[in-house]
Design a protein around this motif. Structure first.
Motif, PDB file in Angstrom:
ATOM      1  N   VAL A   1       0.840  -1.204   0.000  1.00 15.32           N
ATOM      2  CA  VAL A   1       0.000   0.000   0.000  1.00 15.32           C
ATOM      3  C   VAL A   1       0.872   1.250   0.000  1.00 15.32           C
ATOM      4  O   VAL A   1       0.600   2.212  -0.725  1.00 15.32           O
ATOM      5  CB  VAL A   1      -0.939  -0.002   1.218  1.00 15.32           C
ATOM      6  CG1 VAL A   1      -1.762   1.274   1.263  1.00 15.32           C
ATOM      7  CG2 VAL A   1      -1.861  -1.212   1.170  1.00 15.32           C
TER       8      VAL A   1
ATOM      9  N   ASN B   1       2.316   2.057  -3.407  1.00 12.39           N
ATOM     10  CA  ASN B   1       1.314   2.461  -4.400  1.00 12.39           C
ATOM     11  C   ASN B   1       0.366   3.524  -3.858  1.00 12.39           C
ATOM     12  O   ASN B   1      -0.714   3.725  -4.414  1.00 12.39           O
ATOM     13  CB  ASN B   1       0.501   1.232  -4.831  1.00 12.39           C
ATOM     14  CG  ASN B   1       1.341   0.211  -5.573  1.00 12.39           C
ATOM     15  OD1 ASN B   1       1.590   0.313  -6.763  1.00 12.39           O
ATOM     16  ND2 ASN B   1       1.810  -0.795  -4.832  1.00 12.39           N
TER      17      ASN B   1
ATOM     18  N   ILE C   1      -3.061   4.817  -5.479  1.00 11.94           N
ATOM     19  CA  ILE C   1      -4.309   4.481  -4.783  1.00 11.94           C
ATOM     20  C   ILE C   1      -5.135   5.739  -4.562  1.00 11.94           C
ATOM     21  O   ILE C   1      -6.355   5.753  -4.765  1.00 11.94           O
ATOM     22  CB  ILE C   1      -3.999   3.785  -3.444  1.00 11.94           C
ATOM     23  CG1 ILE C   1      -3.404   2.405  -3.691  1.00 11.94           C
ATOM     24  CG2 ILE C   1      -5.266   3.662  -2.584  1.00 11.94           C
ATOM     25  CD1 ILE C   1      -2.878   1.727  -2.436  1.00 11.94           C
TER      26      ILE C   1
ATOM     27  N   GLN D   1      -8.846   6.774  -6.375  1.00 11.76           N
ATOM     28  CA  GLN D   1     -10.046   7.076  -5.596  1.00 11.76           C
ATOM     29  C   GLN D   1     -10.368   8.560  -5.567  1.00 11.76           C
ATOM     30  O   GLN D   1     -11.168   9.013  -4.749  1.00 11.76           O
ATOM     31  CB  GLN D   1      -9.895   6.522  -4.173  1.00 11.76           C
ATOM     32  CG  GLN D   1      -9.755   5.013  -4.124  1.00 11.76           C
ATOM     33  CD  GLN D   1      -9.911   4.451  -2.726  1.00 11.76           C
ATOM     34  OE1 GLN D   1     -10.525   5.064  -1.852  1.00 11.76           O
ATOM     35  NE2 GLN D   1      -9.379   3.250  -2.501  1.00 11.76           N
TER      36      GLN D   1
ATOM     37  N   PHE E   1     -10.347  -0.619   2.238  1.00 13.96           N
ATOM     38  CA  PHE E   1      -9.721  -0.108   1.016  1.00 13.96           C
ATOM     39  C   PHE E   1     -10.426  -0.671  -0.223  1.00 13.96           C
ATOM     40  O   PHE E   1     -10.679   0.060  -1.195  1.00 13.96           O
ATOM     41  CB  PHE E   1      -8.246  -0.514   0.969  1.00 13.96           C
ATOM     42  CG  PHE E   1      -7.304   0.458   1.615  1.00 13.96           C
ATOM     43  CD1 PHE E   1      -7.133   1.719   1.086  1.00 13.96           C
ATOM     44  CD2 PHE E   1      -6.578   0.101   2.739  1.00 13.96           C
ATOM     45  CE1 PHE E   1      -6.249   2.626   1.675  1.00 13.96           C
ATOM     46  CE2 PHE E   1      -5.692   0.984   3.337  1.00 13.96           C
ATOM     47  CZ  PHE E   1      -5.533   2.249   2.803  1.00 13.96           C
TER      48      PHE E   1
ATOM     49  N   THR F   1      -6.135   4.630   5.634  1.00 12.20           N
ATOM     50  CA  THR F   1      -4.700   4.908   5.609  1.00 12.20           C
ATOM     51  C   THR F   1      -4.152   5.079   7.018  1.00 12.20           C
ATOM     52  O   THR F   1      -3.064   4.582   7.350  1.00 12.20           O
ATOM     53  CB  THR F   1      -4.422   6.179   4.786  1.00 12.20           C
ATOM     54  OG1 THR F   1      -4.913   5.998   3.446  1.00 12.20           O
ATOM     55  CG2 THR F   1      -2.934   6.483   4.726  1.00 12.20           C
TER      56      THR F   1
ATOM     57  N   ALA G   1       0.062  -6.154  -7.672  1.00 10.61           N
ATOM     58  CA  ALA G   1      -0.566  -4.836  -7.774  1.00 10.61           C
ATOM     59  C   ALA G   1      -0.278  -4.159  -9.112  1.00 10.61           C
ATOM     60  O   ALA G   1      -1.191  -3.625  -9.760  1.00 10.61           O
ATOM     61  CB  ALA G   1      -0.099  -3.951  -6.628  1.00 10.61           C
TER      62      ALA G   1
ATOM     63  N   TYR H   1      -3.158  -3.372 -11.891  1.00  2.19           N
ATOM     64  CA  TYR H   1      -3.368  -1.956 -12.194  1.00  2.19           C
ATOM     65  C   TYR H   1      -3.248  -1.687 -13.695  1.00  2.19           C
ATOM     66  O   TYR H   1      -4.108  -1.034 -14.302  1.00  2.19           O
ATOM     67  CB  TYR H   1      -2.345  -1.119 -11.420  1.00  2.19           C
ATOM     68  CG  TYR H   1      -2.480   0.380 -11.605  1.00  2.19           C
ATOM     69  CD1 TYR H   1      -3.177   1.153 -10.694  1.00  2.19           C
ATOM     70  CD2 TYR H   1      -1.873   1.026 -12.678  1.00  2.19           C
ATOM     71  CE1 TYR H   1      -3.286   2.528 -10.848  1.00  2.19           C
ATOM     72  CE2 TYR H   1      -1.968   2.399 -12.853  1.00  2.19           C
ATOM     73  CZ  TYR H   1      -2.679   3.145 -11.932  1.00  2.19           C
ATOM     74  OH  TYR H   1      -2.784   4.502 -12.093  1.00  2.19           O
TER      75      TYR H   1
ATOM     76  N   PHE I   1      -7.299  -1.501  -7.660  1.00  2.00           N
ATOM     77  CA  PHE I   1      -6.575  -2.199  -6.598  1.00  2.00           C
ATOM     78  C   PHE I   1      -7.456  -3.160  -5.804  1.00  2.00           C
ATOM     79  O   PHE I   1      -6.995  -3.730  -4.809  1.00  2.00           O
ATOM     80  CB  PHE I   1      -5.939  -1.185  -5.627  1.00  2.00           C
ATOM     81  CG  PHE I   1      -4.806  -0.403  -6.220  1.00  2.00           C
ATOM     82  CD1 PHE I   1      -3.526  -0.930  -6.256  1.00  2.00           C
ATOM     83  CD2 PHE I   1      -5.012   0.861  -6.747  1.00  2.00           C
ATOM     84  CE1 PHE I   1      -2.475  -0.210  -6.794  1.00  2.00           C
ATOM     85  CE2 PHE I   1      -3.961   1.592  -7.284  1.00  2.00           C
ATOM     86  CZ  PHE I   1      -2.682   1.057  -7.313  1.00  2.00           C
TER      87      PHE I   1
END
Length: 573
Positions: free
Chosen positions: A369, A372, A376, A380, A436, A448, A498, A502, A527
C-alpha cells in the motif's frame, strides 16, 4: 544496590544522535514523493514503477551484510558505508530525473535505487544495535523510540519537500544525495557502544518518558503543519519558521544529557560494580578501550550484565524446560531460547520461522500500500498524495512508539508475549484492507491511518522479540534477516500482483490491450483484487501469530517472571 553504567551521559548522547540518523535512514519512505515524476518524466508504466518500488524495499531491508559488519567494526564505519551508498544511489537517480544524463537504462536506475535505499539498512542497523546493547534492560522502549522516529522520517522529508524544496522531485533527490551523508558524518562521533548497567535505574524511566513525549509532540507538529500547508498558501518566512521549529523538536532528546551535566546528583551516588565512580575522562577512556576490543559488543556480555538465576532455583529450571519447546537438544550443545544464538542455530528453530512469516504478512502487505499510495489516492479521486503520505507516516510513528511502550508495560506486569499485539493489529489490517477494497466515500484517510498504526506495530514488536528469543550477540544479523519480509512482500504483492492488476485495468479503461502505456487507472477496480489478497494474507498471519504466541509464552514467563528482564546463569557468551 542499583548500579549504573560507568558514565551515564554517553549512551543518552548517543540516543539523541541516533534519532537524527534514524530520521535520515527513512529516506526510502520518500519514494511516493518522486515516484509519479519518475513515471511521467521517464515514461514508465505502472508495472515498471512497482518494480522500482520493489527495488526501493529490497535496498532498504536487505541488511545481512550490515548485520555482520556491525559485529566486527565500530559504528562509524557502518555509518560511513551507508552515507556513501546514499550519495552514489540518489546521485544517479538525480542525474536521470533532472535529465542531466539522458537514456539511462531501466536496470541501472533499478540498481541505483537499490544502492540508495540500502543506506537505510546500514544506518538503521548501526544505531539500533548500538542502542539496544547500551540499554539492554529496556529493549522494547528503545526499539519503539528509534523505530518511531524512523516512522516520522517520511513526515520530516515531506515537510522539507513542501517548504524548502517547493515540491521539486529532482531537488529532493539532490537533498537525499547530499543531506543524508552530512547528517551521518556529523553524528557518527556520538554514536558509540557503552558498558550497560547491571540493574534498573529509577531515573531512566523518566528519561524515556520525556523522549517519547518529545517524539509525540514532534509527530503532532508535523501533522498540523502539513495540514496548514495544504489548506493555506503559507508565505516563505512562515514556512521556514515551521522548519526551524521542527529542527528544535528533533534536538529535544539531547536535553537529557544536558540535564545530567547540570544536575549530576544520580551519578555521584552510583558506581560500576559497586565501586566509586571515576572521572568522566576515565569513563570515556574505558569506552574507547572497549571499542578497540570488540566495537559493538561490549566486554560485559548481555547475560553477565543483566544478572542470572540461582543454581538451585528449581522453579526456574522447570520454566526453562517448558520454554525449550520441541526439538530442543542438550544444554551444552545448543542454547535455550532467551540465550545468545548463532545464526545457524536459530535457523532450525520453529519459532524463528513463525516470527518471520508473521512479520512478512504484516509488513509485506503494508509496504504494498505504501509503495502504491500515490496511485491508490489518484484512483479514488484524491490527488494530494503528500497529505496521504504524511498521515500514514504519523500513524506509522504512533504504531511504532505505542507498540514498544504498550508491549513493554503488559510484558512486565502480566508477562504477556509481545507477539499478541502483532495478532491484534493483523486482525485490524484484514478489516482495513476490506475497507480499502470497498472504496467507500470518505474512508480512504481513515483506512490509511489505521493501516499506518498497524504497520508500525509490526516493526516495534519484531525488534525486541528477536533479541529476547535469540539474544543480543548476533542481533544485527537476526534483525536484518527478519527485515527481508519487507522486500519479499513488496516483490510478491506489489511487483507481481498490484502492478499487473493496475496496468490491466488501465488498459481496459482506455480500450487497449497493451500493458506498456503510462496512463493512469481510475476507480476502485484498480486495486480491489490486490486488497482482497492482502486481507487473506493478514488472515493467515493472524493465525500463525496466535500459534507463535502460545509457543513462546513460557519463554516470557521465564524471562520476565520477576517483573524485570533476567537470563539463565549457564548461558555461554
Amino acid at each position: 544496590m542499583v548500579t549504573l553504567k560507568a558514565g551515564s551521559r554517553p549512551p543518552w548522547v548517543g540516543l539523541g544522535a541516533a534519532v537524527w540518523v534514524q530520521i535520515a535512514s527513512g529516506n526510502a519512505y520518500t519514494f511516493p514523493l518522486y515516484s509519479h515524476s519518475l513515471k511521467s518524466v521517464l515514461g514508465f508504466n505502472q508495472h515498471q514503477l512497482t518494480m522500482l518500488g520493489v527495488a526501493n524495499d529490497i535496498g532498504e531491508n536487505v541488511g545481512l551484510l550490515p548485520g555482520v559488519v556491525c559485529n566486527k567494526f565500530p559504528p562509524w564505519v557502518v555509518l560511513s558505508i551507508g552515507a556513501f551508498a546514499c550519495f552514489l544511489g540518489y546521485g544517479v537517480l538525480w542525474l536521470a530525473l533532472s535529465r542531466t544524463l539522458l537514456s539511462l537504462p531501466f536496470w541501472l536506475l533499478w540498481f541505483a535505487l537499490c544502492v540508495a535505499t540500502n543506506s537505510s539498512a546500514w544506518l538503521s542497523t548501526s544505531v539500533l544495535v548500538t542502542n539496544m546493547r547500551n540499554f539492554p534492560l529496556s529493549r522494547g522502549t528503545v526499539a519503539g523510540i528509534l523505530k518511531g522516529y524512523g516512522g516520522l522520517s517520511a513526515a520530516v522529508y515531506t515537510e522539507i519537500y513542501t517548504t524548502t524544496l517547493h515540491k521539486s522531485s529532482s531537488e529532493l533527490l539532490m537533498f537525499l544525495a547530499l543531506g543524508v551523508p552530512l547528517i551521518c558524518f556529523t553524528m557518527m562521533y556520538f554514536i558509540r557502544p557503552c558498558t550497560p548497567a547491571s540493574g534498573e535505574d529509577s531515573a531512566q524511566h523518566g528519561h524515556f518518558l520525556f523522549t517519547q513525549a518529545a517524539s509525540v509532540v514532534l509527530g503532532s507538529y508535523l501533522l498540523t503543519t502539513t495540514i496548514l500547508n495544504d489548506i493555506f498558501s503559507l508565505s516563505a518566512p512562515i514556512s521556514y519558521t515551521f522548519l526551524a521549529a521542527m529542527v528544535l523538536l528533533l534536538m529535544a532528546p539531547l536535553a537529557i544529557p544536558i540535564k545530567m551535566t547540570l544536575n549530576p546528583t544520580n551519578r555521584s551516588k552510583s558506581g560500576m560494580l559497586n565501586q566509586p565512580v571515576g572521572s568522566s575522562e576515565s569513563m570515556l577512556q574505558g569506552e574507547e578501550n572497549a571499542d578497540k576490543t570488540e566495537p559493538l559488543l561490549t566486554p560485559s556480555s548481555s547475560t553477565a550484565s543483566l544478572g542470572s538465576f540461582h543454581k538451585n532455583d528449581c522453579v526456574s529450571e522447570i520454566d526453562m524446560l517448558l520454554a525449550e519447546g520441541e526439538g530442543a537438544v542438550k544444554k551444552k550443545r545448543r542454547p535455550r531460547r532467551g540465550e545468545d544464538f548463532k545464526f545457524t542455530e536459530a535457523l532450525v528453530k520453529v519459532d524463528f520461522w513463525l516470527l518471520f512469516l508473521v512479520y512478512f504478512a504484516g509488513v509485506g502487505s503494508g509496504v504494498t500500500v505504501l509503495n502504491n499510495l500515490a496511485q491508490i489516492g489518484i484512483a479514488q479521486g484524491v490527488h494530494n498524495t503528500t497529505m496521504l503520505l504524511c498521515l500514514f507516516s504519523f500513524c506509522n510513528f504512533l504504531g511504532r512508539l505505542g507498540g514498544g511502550a504498550v508491549s513493554e508495560h503488559f510484558l512486565r506486569s502480566k508477562t504477556i508475549p509481545r507477539t499478541i499485539w502483532m495478532t491484534c493489529t493483523q486482525v485490524i489490517m484484514v478489516i482495513t484492507y476490506l475497507l480499502f477494497a470497498s472504496a467507500l466515500d470518505g474512508t480512504l484517510y481513515a483506512a490509511t491511518a489505521l493501516l499506518g498504526i498497524c504497520y508500525g506495530v509490526q516493526f516495534s514488536i519484531m525488534v525486541p522479540t528477536v533479541s529476547e528469543l535469540f539474544g543480543l550477540k548476533h542481533f544485527g544479523i537476526f534483525y536484518n534477516f527478519m527485515s527481508l519480509g519487507n522486500p519479499l512482500g513488496a516483490f510478491l504483492f506489489s511487483g507481481l500482483l498490484a502492478g499487473f492488476v493496475y496496468d490491466n485495468e488501465a488498459a481496459k479503461q482506455q480500450g487497449m490491450n497493451l500493458l506498456n502505456s503510462s496512463v493512469s487507472c481510475l476507480g476502485p477496480n484498480c486495486f480491489r483484487l490486490t486488497f482482497l489478497v492482502l486481507a487473506g494474507v493478514c488472515g493467515v498471519g493472524s493465525i500463525l501469530s496466535i500459534i507463535l504466541t502460545m509457543r513462546i509464552r513460557p519463554v516470557y514467563q521465564m524471562l520476565y517472571s520477576g517483573g524485570s528482564f533476567r537470563l539463565p546463569q549457564n548461558s555461554d557468551h
